[in-house]
Structure formats: structure tokens, C-alpha cells
Design an enzyme around this catalytic site. Structure first.
Site, mmCIF file in Angstrom:
data_model
loop_
_atom_site.group_PDB
_atom_site.id
_atom_site.type_symbol
_atom_site.label_atom_id
_atom_site.label_comp_id
_atom_site.label_asym_id
_atom_site.label_seq_id
_atom_site.Cartn_x
_atom_site.Cartn_y
_atom_site.Cartn_z
ATOM 1 N N SER A 62 -28.910 -26.464 3.177
ATOM 2 C CA SER A 62 -28.689 -25.770 4.236
ATOM 3 C C SER A 62 -28.209 -24.250 4.186
ATOM 4 O O SER A 62 -28.764 -23.335 4.652
ATOM 5 C CB SER A 62 -27.779 -26.313 5.484
ATOM 6 O OG SER A 62 -28.098 -27.653 5.866
ATOM 7 N N LYS B 266 -15.747 -24.863 10.661
ATOM 8 C CA LYS B 266 -17.009 -23.959 9.988
ATOM 9 C C LYS B 266 -17.440 -23.363 11.023
ATOM 10 O O LYS B 266 -17.986 -23.212 12.121
ATOM 11 C CB LYS B 266 -17.898 -25.333 9.618
ATOM 12 C CG LYS B 266 -17.769 -25.866 8.385
ATOM 13 C CD LYS B 266 -18.762 -26.825 7.649
ATOM 14 C CE LYS B 266 -18.302 -27.750 6.639
ATOM 15 N NZ LYS B 266 -19.252 -28.846 6.656
ATOM 16 N N HIS C 297 -32.387 -33.537 4.119
ATOM 17 C CA HIS C 297 -31.777 -34.388 5.308
ATOM 18 C C HIS C 297 -32.679 -35.587 5.791
ATOM 19 O O HIS C 297 -32.530 -36.788 6.145
ATOM 20 C CB HIS C 297 -31.270 -33.727 6.547
ATOM 21 C CG HIS C 297 -30.186 -32.928 6.132
ATOM 22 N ND1 HIS C 297 -30.235 -31.580 6.384
ATOM 23 C CD2 HIS C 297 -28.898 -33.020 5.631
ATOM 24 C CE1 HIS C 297 -28.736 -30.913 6.232
ATOM 25 N NE2 HIS C 297 -28.103 -32.074 5.658
ATOM 26 N N ARG D 134 -26.795 -35.723 -3.916
ATOM 27 C CA ARG D 134 -27.716 -34.681 -4.696
ATOM 28 C C ARG D 134 -27.075 -34.681 -6.170
ATOM 29 O O ARG D 134 -26.976 -35.689 -6.841
ATOM 30 C CB ARG D 134 -27.727 -33.417 -4.215
ATOM 31 C CG ARG D 134 -28.850 -33.374 -2.755
ATOM 32 C CD ARG D 134 -28.455 -32.197 -2.030
ATOM 33 N NE ARG D 134 -27.042 -31.875 -1.548
ATOM 34 C CZ ARG D 134 -26.705 -31.025 -0.936
ATOM 35 N NH1 ARG D 134 -27.361 -29.967 -0.349
ATOM 36 N NH2 ARG D 134 -25.417 -31.134 -0.329
#
Ligand code: ADP
Length: 172
Positions: free
Chosen positions: A134, A47, A23, A96
Site C-alpha cells: 500500500s 497510523k 491483498h 511476502r
């Protein structure tokens, strides 16, 4: 199409549960493109996060305060509502592998439907961050692995504390 406006700030939204060096790499690259980067930590009530909203905002604020031209805010709700309210129309996202593409593509198109003057800018991280996420950090840390080289110091410390609390709760 929108009229050319002077861009002063871009938004980098995410859950940041927790923020990783991947990040941070995106923030630095965005900072190279725009005068100011505002990292927007989403509450994301849907979440199941390891860190609470308050904790995530605190961590990202601490990390941002060490970078010139970078600030952080927490927000609850729809990203486009935040953008409209604050008259901002540039959003940065990290890309990514191909696996990010599908989701980001859907997200961008949906947001554009809701707010046509928004522009999403996709930034590719350095290759050392390509496989960093993460969730991977949380998995490694929960198995007792060392995550120090992938996250800022504050995250390494906070994740240790968090997992110790979890273990204590589990044992008692
Ligand atoms: P979200 O739940 O919105 O995907 P994340 O915190 O997981 O929130 O990610 C925020 C943004 O950062 C996304 O655009 C994601 O693709 C990007 N990102 C996450 N990890 C990396 C990384 N290692 N390198 C580059 N971009 C990343």
C-alpha cells in the site's frame, strides 16, 4: 491445543490503506481454504493513513461485494477482542518477502499469548505481488505515476480524487 471445530469463516485483518491487488490475491487464496473470508478493516488510530477509516471500509466493502463468499467489516480495537466476541479463531495474513516475517512472527506470538486458541494461517501471494505494498502505491500515485495495474478500479479513482484535493489545499 484446541479441539477441532468446524471452521466457517476466517478473518483477514489489515489497514488496507488502500487495498491492492496483492491483498485481493490473498483473499482469493484464503477463500480457496475457507468457506467464507471476512476482511476486517482496522481503524488503526496510531497510523497516519491516507484514507479515513470510513473511506477504507467503503472501498473494501465495494471490492468484497464482487467476490463470492467474501464480506467486509470495520473494527476498532484489539483483534483478539473481536475474535473472542465473534467466536472466530482463524486469522489469515499475507507473507511476502522475509521482511514481513519478523513483524508477523511477533504479532502471532503476542496474539497467541492473549488468545491461545487463535490460529494464524500465512498465505503467500503470487510472485507478481511480492513487491507490492500500500505504501508503494501511495508513493507512486503521489509522484503522478499510474497505479492502475496494481489496484482495483475504485482505488485508482479514489486515490486520484484524494491527491487532487491535497494538491488544491496545498496550492491555496
Ligand atoms: P497491516 O497494517 O495489518 O500490516 P496491511 O493492509 O498493510 O495491514 O496488510 C494486511 C495483510 O496483508 C498483512 O498480512 C500483509 O503482510 C498482507 N499484504 C499486504 N500487501 C500484500 C501483498 N502485496 N501480497 C501479499 N500480502 C500482502
Amino acid at each position: 491445543m484446541h479441539t477441532k471445530a468446524k471452521i466457517s469463516v476466517c478473518i483477514y485483518p489489515g489497514t488496507f490503506d488502500p487495498i491492492t491487488n496483492g491483498h485481493i490475491d490473498i483473499i482469493k487464496r484464503a477463500r480457496y481454504l475457507f468457506p467464507k473470508v471476512r476482511v476486517l478493516v482496522a481503524r488503526d488510530a496510531n497510523k497516519n493513513t491516507l484514507f479515513s477509516f470510513t473511506e477504507r471500509v467503503h472501498i473494501v466493502k465495494t471490492v468484497s461485494s464482487r467476490m463470492d463468499g467474501v464480506e467486509c467489516e470495520g473494527f476498532d480495537g484489539l483483534l483478539i477482542d473481536y475474535l473472542k466476541k465473534n467466536h472466530i479463531n482463524i486469522v489469515v495474513r499475507g507473507l511476502r518477502a522475509v521482511s514481513d516475517f519478523d513483524y508477523e512472527f511477533q504479532l502471532t506470538l503476542m496474539n497467541r499469548k492473549l488468545y491461545p486458541s487463535v490460529e494464524f494461517v500465512f498465505v503467500m501471494p503470487g510472485e507478481e505481488y511480492f513487491f507490492l505494498s500500500s505504501s508503494l502505491i501511495k508513493e507512486i500515485a503521489s509522484l503522478g505515476g499510474d497505479v492502475g495495474e496494481f489496484v482495483p478500479k475504485i482505488v485508482e479513482e479514489e486515490i486520484k480524487k484524494k491527491l487532487q484535493t491535497h494538491e488544491t489545499r496545498y496550492k491555496s
